[in-house]
Design a protein around this motif. Structure first.
Motif, short mmCIF file in Angstrom:
data_model
loop_
_atom_site.label_atom_id
_atom_site.label_comp_id
_atom_site.label_asym_id
_atom_site.label_seq_id
_atom_site.Cartn_x
_atom_site.Cartn_y
_atom_site.Cartn_z
N ASP A 100 -5.97 3.60 -5.05
CA ASP A 100 -6.19 5.03 -4.90
C ASP A 100 -6.61 5.28 -3.46
N HIS A 101 -6.44 6.54 -3.00
CA HIS A 101 -6.75 6.79 -1.58
C HIS A 101 -6.81 8.29 -1.30
N TYR A 102 -7.58 8.63 -0.31
CA TYR A 102 -7.64 9.98 0.23
C TYR A 102 -6.29 10.35 0.85
N VAL A 103 -5.89 11.63 0.69
CA VAL A 103 -4.65 12.13 1.28
C VAL A 103 -5.00 13.23 2.29
N THR A 104 -4.74 12.98 3.54
CA THR A 104 -5.03 13.96 4.58
C THR A 104 -3.95 15.05 4.63
N PRO A 105 -4.33 16.30 4.89
CA PRO A 105 -3.32 17.36 5.03
C PRO A 105 -2.33 17.11 6.16
N LYS A 106 -2.67 16.22 7.07
CA LYS A 106 -1.77 15.90 8.18
C LYS A 106 -0.46 15.28 7.68
N TYR A 107 -0.49 14.73 6.45
CA TYR A 107 0.73 14.12 5.90
C TYR A 107 1.73 15.18 5.41
N VAL A 221 4.70 9.69 1.90
CA VAL A 221 5.30 8.35 1.80
C VAL A 221 5.23 7.66 3.17
N LYS A 222 5.63 8.37 4.20
CA LYS A 222 5.64 7.80 5.55
C LYS A 222 4.21 7.52 6.03
N GLY A 223 3.31 8.46 5.77
CA GLY A 223 1.94 8.32 6.22
C GLY A 223 1.26 7.09 5.64
N PHE A 224 1.44 6.86 4.34
CA PHE A 224 0.81 5.70 3.73
C PHE A 224 1.50 4.40 4.14
N ALA A 225 2.80 4.45 4.35
CA ALA A 225 3.51 3.25 4.83
C ALA A 225 2.98 2.86 6.21
N GLU A 226 2.74 3.85 7.06
CA GLU A 226 2.22 3.57 8.39
C GLU A 226 0.77 3.12 8.33
N ASP A 230 -2.32 -3.45 1.61
CA ASP A 230 -1.88 -3.43 0.22
C ASP A 230 -1.95 -2.03 -0.37
N THR A 231 -3.05 -1.31 -0.11
CA THR A 231 -3.21 0.02 -0.69
C THR A 231 -2.21 1.00 -0.09
N GLY A 232 -2.07 1.00 1.23
CA GLY A 232 -1.14 1.92 1.87
C GLY A 232 0.28 1.74 1.37
N MET A 233 0.74 0.49 1.30
CA MET A 233 2.11 0.23 0.87
C MET A 233 2.29 0.55 -0.61
N ALA A 234 1.28 0.24 -1.42
CA ALA A 234 1.39 0.50 -2.86
C ALA A 234 1.46 1.99 -3.14
N ILE A 235 0.61 2.78 -2.49
CA ILE A 235 0.63 4.22 -2.74
C ILE A 235 1.88 4.86 -2.16
N SER A 236 2.34 4.39 -1.03
CA SER A 236 3.60 4.89 -0.48
C SER A 236 4.73 4.71 -1.48
#
Length: 254
Positions: A100-107, A221-226, A230-236
């Motif tokens: 799980d993760h915070y999602v910034t409006p910048k995404y 999708v792009k934001g979390f991939a960047e 493990d968490t960034g790629m999984a959530i992306s």
């Protein structure tokens, strides 16, 4: 759990698989007690018994006998049957997804530059189970002793093989209950109680930005991939998967 239709997962098999992959549940009870808090919770590792046509799905765990939650359960029944106690009221078990993760409006690369009407949020997944609980509280009785022995065996087998990947061959051999001294395991069993829950209601939620506009989802999708890791790629991957599923279901309704 608040379950907006866009985030709800109705597929029972998906939810049961989620529990298998995320076995650490939070057991929640509301029990009137003269000595303990009404609301109690305990983290426990659960083993899922797959359902068939004649039996409802069940999951099993064990917790410490000295746990206040257990003492509150035992207090509810004056004339206890030997070895097994069934609670009258339903219990709740909550399973959280691994990532799980915070999602910034910048995404939100479509709506933010367009109107600016975006706010932060948090992406997560969870499954909750309501059901009837049976408590195996005395390992010296045949029924409870048998249940606890099976529970410890099945849980160690699942966690050693499915979670740690210890399958033998090119991988290390899994740890087995039989690797520990028999007398030691007997003493351990006297200090735990077994829990079996007949699953009556199963609900799941994947809050993964699927309600956002396509351009915003692509930005997430792009934001979390960047972000990576493990968490960034999984959530992306989850945002992409859940977004595509949402679009397919929406198209089918049209």
């Amino acid at each position: 759990m608040f379950l907006p239709a866009v985030h709800s997962e109705p597929d029972r098999n998906v939810l049961l698989q989620f529990i298998k992959e995320n076995p650490l549940g939070i057991l929640i009870t509301g029990i009137g007690s003269s000595q303990h808090d009404f609301l109690q919770c305990t983290h426990a590792l659960f083993v899922l018994d797959q359902p068939d046509e004649s039996n409802p799905p069940r999951h099993r765990a064990h917790i410490a006998k000295q746990n206040p939650q257990v003492k509150a359960m035992l207090e509810t029944v004056d004339d206890k049957p030997p070895g097994v106690l069934q609670l009258d009221q339903d219990v709740l078990v909550l399973f959280n997804g691994r990532h799980d993760h915070y999602v910034t409006p910048k995404y939100y690369t479509e709506t933010k530059p367009d109107t600016g009407k975006v706010v932060p949020t948090w992406n997560y997944s969870a499954v909750q189970v309501y059901g009837k609980l049976s408590l195996y509280y005395d390992s010296r009785t045949p029924e409870a002793g048998e249940f606890l022995a099976k529970q410890l065996h099945d849980l160690s087998e699942h966690t050693e093989t499915s979670i740690m990947g210890y399958t033998g061959g090119d991988r290390p051999e899994p740890w087995k209950v039989a690797d520990a001294p028999e007398r030691y395991i007997e003493l351990m069993q006297r200090n735990i109680v077994g829990i079996e829950i007949e699953i009556r209601t199963l609900q799941g939620k994947f809050k993964m930005s699927q309600e956002m506009r396509p351009g915003d989802r692509e930005g997430v999708v792009k934001g979390f991939a960047e972000l990576g890791g493990d968490t960034g790629m999984a959530i992306s991957a989850l945002v992409k998967e859940r977004g595509e599923l949402h679009d397919r279901m929406k198209q089918e309704k049209v």
